[in-house]
Design a protein around this motif. Sequence first.
Motif, short mmCIF file in Angstrom:
data_model
loop_
_atom_site.label_atom_id
_atom_site.label_comp_id
_atom_site.label_asym_id
_atom_site.label_seq_id
_atom_site.Cartn_x
_atom_site.Cartn_y
_atom_site.Cartn_z
N LEU A 218 118.27 15.96 83.83
CA LEU A 218 117.21 16.53 83.01
C LEU A 218 117.09 15.77 81.70
O LEU A 218 117.81 16.07 80.75
CB LEU A 218 117.51 18.01 82.74
N PRO A 219 116.20 14.84 81.66
CA PRO A 219 116.06 14.01 80.48
C PRO A 219 115.87 14.85 79.22
O PRO A 219 115.05 15.75 79.20
CB PRO A 219 114.80 13.20 80.78
N GLY A 220 116.64 14.54 78.23
CA GLY A 220 116.48 15.21 76.95
C GLY A 220 117.26 16.51 76.81
O GLY A 220 117.34 17.08 75.74
N ARG A 221 117.82 16.95 77.90
CA ARG A 221 118.58 18.20 77.85
C ARG A 221 120.07 17.89 77.79
O ARG A 221 120.55 16.97 78.43
CB ARG A 221 118.30 19.06 79.08
N THR A 222 120.78 18.70 77.09
CA THR A 222 122.21 18.50 77.00
C THR A 222 122.93 19.50 77.90
O THR A 222 122.36 20.53 78.27
CB THR A 222 122.71 18.70 75.57
N ASP A 223 124.15 19.17 78.20
CA ASP A 223 124.92 20.08 79.05
C ASP A 223 125.06 21.45 78.40
O ASP A 223 124.98 22.48 79.05
CB ASP A 223 126.29 19.48 79.41
N ASN A 224 125.24 21.41 77.09
CA ASN A 224 125.40 22.66 76.36
C ASN A 224 124.14 23.52 76.45
O ASN A 224 124.20 24.73 76.66
CB ASN A 224 125.72 22.36 74.89
N ASP A 225 123.04 22.85 76.30
CA ASP A 225 121.74 23.51 76.39
C ASP A 225 121.59 24.20 77.74
O ASP A 225 121.19 25.37 77.82
CB ASP A 225 120.65 22.44 76.29
N ILE A 226 121.87 23.44 78.75
CA ILE A 226 121.68 23.94 80.11
C ILE A 226 122.64 25.07 80.41
O ILE A 226 122.30 26.07 81.01
CB ILE A 226 121.83 22.80 81.13
N LYS A 227 123.85 24.88 79.94
CA LYS A 227 124.87 25.92 80.13
C LYS A 227 124.41 27.23 79.48
O LYS A 227 124.46 28.29 80.10
CB LYS A 227 126.18 25.43 79.52
N ASN A 228 123.96 27.10 78.25
CA ASN A 228 123.49 28.29 77.55
C ASN A 228 122.29 28.91 78.25
O ASN A 228 122.20 30.12 78.41
CB ASN A 228 123.11 27.94 76.10
N TYR A 229 121.40 28.04 78.65
CA TYR A 229 120.20 28.51 79.30
C TYR A 229 120.53 29.24 80.60
O TYR A 229 120.00 30.30 80.90
CB TYR A 229 119.27 27.33 79.58
N TRP A 230 121.45 28.66 81.32
CA TRP A 230 121.86 29.29 82.58
C TRP A 230 122.50 30.65 82.31
O TRP A 230 122.15 31.65 82.93
CB TRP A 230 122.82 28.40 83.34
N ASN A 231 123.41 30.66 81.38
CA ASN A 231 124.16 31.89 81.13
C ASN A 231 123.30 33.01 80.55
O ASN A 231 123.52 34.17 80.84
CB ASN A 231 125.33 31.61 80.19
N THR A 232 122.34 32.62 79.74
CA THR A 232 121.58 33.65 79.06
C THR A 232 120.29 34.03 79.76
O THR A 232 119.83 35.15 79.66
CB THR A 232 121.25 33.23 77.62
N LYS A 233 119.71 33.07 80.44
CA LYS A 233 118.39 33.38 81.01
C LYS A 233 118.29 33.20 82.51
O LYS A 233 117.96 34.11 83.24
CB LYS A 233 117.33 32.48 80.34
N LEU A 234 118.59 32.00 82.93
CA LEU A 234 118.31 31.65 84.31
C LEU A 234 119.08 32.51 85.31
O LEU A 234 118.54 32.95 86.33
CB LEU A 234 118.62 30.17 84.52
N LYS A 235 120.31 32.74 84.98
CA LYS A 235 121.15 33.54 85.87
C LYS A 235 120.55 34.93 86.04
O LYS A 235 120.44 35.46 87.14
CB LYS A 235 122.56 33.62 85.29
N LYS A 236 120.13 35.48 84.92
CA LYS A 236 119.54 36.81 84.96
C LYS A 236 118.21 36.80 85.70
O LYS A 236 117.90 37.71 86.46
CB LYS A 236 119.35 37.33 83.54
N LYS A 237 117.47 35.75 85.43
CA LYS A 237 116.18 35.59 86.11
C LYS A 237 116.39 35.60 87.62
O LYS A 237 115.69 36.25 88.38
CB LYS A 237 115.60 34.25 85.68
N LEU A 238 117.39 34.87 88.01
CA LEU A 238 117.70 34.73 89.42
C LEU A 238 118.15 36.05 90.02
O LEU A 238 117.70 36.46 91.08
CB LEU A 238 118.79 33.68 89.58
N ILE A 239 119.04 36.69 89.33
CA ILE A 239 119.56 37.95 89.83
C ILE A 239 118.46 39.00 89.87
O ILE A 239 118.29 39.73 90.83
CB ILE A 239 120.72 38.45 88.96
N GLY A 240 117.68 39.00 88.83
CA GLY A 240 116.66 40.02 88.70
C GLY A 240 115.55 39.89 89.72
O GLY A 240 114.96 40.88 90.13
N ILE A 241 115.33 38.69 90.17
CA ILE A 241 114.16 38.46 90.99
C ILE A 241 114.43 38.66 92.47
O ILE A 241 113.54 38.81 93.28
CB ILE A 241 113.60 37.05 90.73
N ILE A 242 115.71 38.66 92.84
CA ILE A 242 116.04 38.80 94.25
C ILE A 242 116.22 40.27 94.60
O ILE A 242 117.11 40.92 94.13
CB ILE A 242 117.34 38.08 94.59
N PRO A 243 115.39 40.80 95.42
CA PRO A 243 115.57 42.17 95.85
C PRO A 243 116.82 42.31 96.69
O PRO A 243 117.14 41.42 97.48
CB PRO A 243 114.31 42.45 96.68
#
Length: 358
Positions: A97-122
């Motif tokens: 992911l050009p321009g993204r840092t591991d820390n960024d992605i880690k934070n993003y995953w932990n705070t948003k994406l993971k929840k997004k994923l969990i929330g969206i799957i019935p």
Amino acid sequence: MGRAPCCDKANVKKGPWSPEEDAKLKEFIEKHGTGGNWIALPQKAGLRRCGKSCRLRWLNYLRPNIKHGEFSDEEDRIICTLYASIGSRWSIIASQLPGRTDNDIKNYWNTKLKKKLIGIIPSGQGKFSQPFPGNLQPPQTLHPHQFPLSGLSQLYNSFYSHAATNKSLTGPIEPISAPQSFLYCNNNNYNFPFFTSSQSSNCNYQGNQDQGLVDLQCNYPLRENMLMFGGNENSCSSSDGSCSQISYGGKDHVKQEEMGGFQGFMISNGLDGNHKFMLHCGKINQVDEDDHHHHHGDPLMSSFLDDHDQKANGVVLKNSELEYDLEEVKQLISSGGDSNNFLYNDENKTHEKGMYYF
DNA sequence: AAACCGTACAACCGCAGCCGG
DNA sequence: ACCGGCTGCGGTTGTACGGTT
């Protein structure tokens, strides 16, 4: 005895960086570079900071071409797919992911994406029976975005089908297209999550750093189209931000090479911009876009294909039954379970998993 | 308006691996 | 071969901020 501290803890400032500190660090690095020594850098730059702290600040915030702000759907998709395949290897994910840092992605995953994923799957969708079965099952015809990946990939696919249905995401659902660098596998002893193989193999990396070429010697003929990827452009969290890397190695050993290696790899493997790449778990064969049934002389694959010639959008694959209770998947995500174990605990290495291009 | 809570992001910490002496 | 310094990585913690009560 214990380890010597990397800096004089009593004499260094901690906590958030001030604009003045940022400016000092930025100016110094732009003028002199890192000098390959972060420990000495703060003193030279006149900063009362730990070298590690400087490095982190530079890599995650100050260095050029850092992208902040919202992640795009495409980035979401890449993160999901890669997480499903390699787990929390944030630096590798960041390299895609050009321009993204591991820390960024880690934070993003932990705070948003993971929840997004969990929330969206019935819940209750896709009742599965066993993690990573040893026996291959009759094939299914799948679309590229429905690959028989791991449980999380299933989740990911569900995520995207649901997202698409619910219009919570936009854009086409497609395989990851052509990452520009790859991690070629060693699927013998170790098991880098992309790869485990039923065949014994002895795949030695022989990096030629002078030439920047990656030269692999495998006495087991790895699928030519099996790839693992590292990074390119300036997207990685490498120390100098140069970020042109190709990675290779295993779970316990992932190295990174200059991107020239990938160019060489691409050329030597006859790859061009027409190839696409996908993550894979199961059996698979490359199919040229203009020759979907050509088996590239791979006897193993040919025999397999004789039995189960299945293709989907140019990809021939033999599916394995991946049956999970999605609730379990959710649980694993939310409990921060070791995705590697979860996804790749194929102790008998009876499965091939990888990234392929087509 | 203040307290509380949840979220997002920045930064720290410790470990493992690499590399040079 | 061993040792110590350094870097990179991933997990965790700290803090700022916005929303809610």
